[in-house]
Design a protein around this motif. Structure first.
Motif, short mmCIF file in Angstrom:
data_model
loop_
_atom_site.label_atom_id
_atom_site.label_comp_id
_atom_site.label_asym_id
_atom_site.label_seq_id
_atom_site.Cartn_x
_atom_site.Cartn_y
_atom_site.Cartn_z
N ALA A 184 0.82 -1.24 -0.01
CA ALA A 184 -0.13 -0.18 0.09
C ALA A 184 0.78 1.04 -0.14
N GLN A 185 2.18 1.13 0.42
CA GLN A 185 3.01 2.14 0.40
C GLN A 185 4.03 2.27 -0.77
N GLN A 186 3.70 1.49 -1.67
CA GLN A 186 4.17 1.41 -3.29
C GLN A 186 5.65 0.69 -3.12
N GLN A 187 5.68 -0.32 -2.08
CA GLN A 187 7.05 -0.98 -2.18
C GLN A 187 6.56 -2.27 -2.69
N LYS A 188 7.92 -2.91 -3.43
CA LYS A 188 7.75 -4.24 -3.83
C LYS A 188 8.22 -5.27 -2.67
N VAL A 189 7.25 -6.33 -2.82
CA VAL A 189 7.44 -7.29 -1.72
C VAL A 189 7.58 -8.80 -2.39
N LEU A 190 8.55 -9.40 -1.82
CA LEU A 190 8.77 -10.80 -2.24
C LEU A 190 8.43 -11.72 -1.04
N VAL A 191 8.09 -12.93 -0.89
CA VAL A 191 7.95 -14.11 0.01
C VAL A 191 8.57 -15.20 -0.37
N LEU A 192 9.68 -15.47 0.35
CA LEU A 192 10.46 -16.90 0.05
C LEU A 192 10.28 -17.86 1.03
N VAL A 193 9.35 -18.50 0.60
CA VAL A 193 8.67 -19.91 1.52
C VAL A 193 9.45 -21.22 1.34
N TYR A 194 10.17 -21.54 2.26
CA TYR A 194 10.79 -22.66 2.15
C TYR A 194 10.24 -23.81 2.81
N GLY A 195 10.73 -25.05 2.46
CA GLY A 195 10.02 -26.33 2.76
C GLY A 195 8.59 -26.59 2.10
N GLN A 196 8.84 -26.05 0.61
CA GLN A 196 7.68 -26.48 -0.21
C GLN A 196 7.90 -27.79 -0.91
N PRO A 197 6.89 -28.26 -1.72
CA PRO A 197 6.93 -29.43 -2.18
C PRO A 197 7.35 -29.51 -3.75
N LYS A 198 7.62 -28.01 -4.08
CA LYS A 198 8.28 -27.81 -5.53
C LYS A 198 8.79 -26.38 -5.47
N ASP A 199 9.79 -26.11 -6.51
CA ASP A 199 10.27 -24.76 -6.62
C ASP A 199 9.19 -24.01 -7.65
N ALA A 200 8.70 -22.89 -7.37
CA ALA A 200 7.76 -22.20 -8.22
C ALA A 200 7.77 -20.87 -7.75
N VAL A 201 6.99 -19.76 -8.74
CA VAL A 201 6.56 -18.50 -8.52
C VAL A 201 5.37 -18.22 -8.77
N PHE A 202 4.66 -17.58 -7.79
CA PHE A 202 3.22 -17.15 -8.22
C PHE A 202 2.98 -15.76 -7.60
N TYR A 203 1.83 -15.14 -7.71
CA TYR A 203 1.41 -13.86 -7.12
C TYR A 203 0.24 -14.06 -6.33
N ASP A 204 0.33 -13.32 -5.14
CA ASP A 204 -0.87 -13.43 -4.28
C ASP A 204 -1.38 -11.86 -3.91
N GLU A 205 -2.12 -11.46 -4.86
CA GLU A 205 -2.64 -9.88 -4.63
C GLU A 205 -1.39 -9.03 -4.71
N GLY A 206 -0.45 -9.12 -5.62
CA GLY A 206 0.54 -8.37 -5.69
C GLY A 206 1.91 -8.46 -5.23
N ILE A 207 1.72 -9.59 -4.24
CA ILE A 207 2.99 -10.29 -3.53
C ILE A 207 3.46 -11.43 -4.09
N GLU A 208 4.77 -11.21 -4.40
CA GLU A 208 5.26 -12.24 -5.39
C GLU A 208 6.02 -13.36 -4.33
N ILE A 209 5.48 -14.57 -4.66
CA ILE A 209 5.91 -15.78 -3.83
C ILE A 209 6.52 -16.67 -4.53
N HIS A 210 7.68 -16.92 -3.85
CA HIS A 210 8.73 -18.05 -4.30
C HIS A 210 8.61 -19.27 -3.38
#
Length: 380
Positions: free
Chosen positions: A34-60
């Motif tokens: 909301a303050q015009q910053q870019k946000v990435l979330v790096l989630v480890y312990g996942q079943p696969k390597d992938a990238v997707f978006y959640d309402e503008g949040i870049e999820i790895h």
């Protein structure tokens, strides 16, 4: 700025189950967006390597590398490579990680600063519950804290205890968890059900769930029609080894009281607001927290609360101003505070309005995002 959060959990159907850490990260991410910053979330312990978006949040999503005896090292090196690559490509400028199990203990970044936010280490919770901690967890957690470029804690109490148990003398910026106050707000057309008590959160010993039956027994002695609703995941009990805390709870209720208890299990996060709306009083008799999001959500919806009075609690609730606090083992005193609120609609409204005001001043995701952003800028 380009900010990344490293985490073992995130509340999204693709990334699996999530607790308070994941929820707080999503709330903060939305505030930063909301303050015009870019946000990435790096989630480890996942079943696969992938990238997707959640309402503008870049999820790895980061898949763990499994190799007996070396998995802990290999996953850290994989995360390290990813952070350095993203930093070199100018896709991130700073990384924040939680303190839980010290994931950053052996991660070496070339120039990218790493900030750790205390949500409560395994060592911290073991200390509060007075049970042994795994030495390997304590080792990684202490090393991660010592290596960090910057430190934040969600409560002053958690920072103080963390320094004590790890024999450190670190300075922490105190920035609490935040919530979406537009989402969690009172709806005028919805009125609470009469004489209904709500607990929401994991059914687990450290949150006082084995004290709650004794407390509710005392409440029912005052009025036999009071209802108790429980919402949350049923967790294995660490002391007895029983796979169900709910199973341990049931024999602790008097027969009359148990007839008035409804356990709903896990409900969708989107439905939680309705359950809070329907409650007359919310109760949180916890022994171990850092700064619980659930308390703040209930306060934002102008609910009268009776919570524990341990450490962090006084940073959230001002006793007899925006809620009641009492030690969970004082069953009769705790029950009396619940009963006082159930009887007094005016007092419930007074506490609720004051609670909402405090959340808007200190715990909104907008306020927390601004504080966090200033801290990140200082690190860079």
């Amino acid at each position: 700025m380009k900010i990344a959060f490293l985490t073992p959990e995130y509340p999204h159907a693709t990334t699996g189950k999530s607790g308070g850490i994941g929820t707080s990260i999503r709330n903060l991410s939305k505030g930063l967006l909301a303050q015009q910053q870019k946000v990435l979330v790096l989630v480890y312990g996942q079943p696969k390597d992938a990238v997707f978006y959640d309402e503008g949040i870049e999820i790895h999503q980061i898949k763990n590398i499994k190799l007996k005896g070396l998995s802990w090292w290999l996953i850290r090196k994989k995360i390290e490579t990813k952070i350095n690559s993203l930093y070199q490509k100018k896709q991130l400028e700073i990384v924040e990680a939680p303190d839980w199990t010290g994931i950053t203990s052996f991660i070496q970044t070339k120039k990218c600063p790493i900030v750790i936010r205390l949500h409560g280490t395994d060592t911290y919770f073991c200390h509060l519950e007075q049970r042994p901690v795994k030495w390997i967890n304590k080792f990684h957690e202490k090393r991660a804290l010592k290596k960090a470029n910057g430190l934040i804690s969600v409560s002053a109490y958690t920072a103080k205890v963390t320094n004590q148990i790890f024999d450190l003398d670190k300075k922490f910026a105190i920035i609490p968890n935040g919530i979406d106050t537009d989402l969690f707000k009172k709806e005028i057309e919805n009125e609470p059900l009469e004489q209904t008590i709500l607990y929401f959160g994991s059914l687990i010993r450290k949150k006082g769930l084995l004290e709650l039956p004794y407390i509710f027994n005392e409440v029912v002695k005052q009025h036999q029609h009071v209802k108790l609703v429980l919402v949350g995941a049923d967790v294995r009990d660490i002391k007895t080894g029983n796979s169900s805390t709910w199973e341990l709870m049931q024999p602790l209720f008097d027969v009359e009281a148990l007839n008035n208890v409804t356990y709903l299990g896990v409900v969708p996060y989107a439905d939680m607001k309705q359950h809070i709306t329907e409650a007359s009083v919310c109760v949180f008799p916890s022994f171990a927290e850092a700064l619980p999001v659930s308390w703040i959500e209930a306060m934002a919806m102008e609910k009268a609360i009776v919570a524990s009075n341990i450490g962090w609690a006084k940073e959230v609730i001002d006793n007899e101003i925006n809620g009641f606090i009492e030690h969970p083992i004082n069953h009769k005193a705790y029950a009396q505070k619940i009963w006082e609120l159930l009887q007094d609609e005016e007092l419930r409204a007074k506490f609720g309005e004051a609670a909402r005001f405090k959340v808007e001043q200190y715990f909104s995701q907008e306020v927390v995002a601004k504080q966090s952003l200033e801290f990140y800028k200082g690190m860079i």
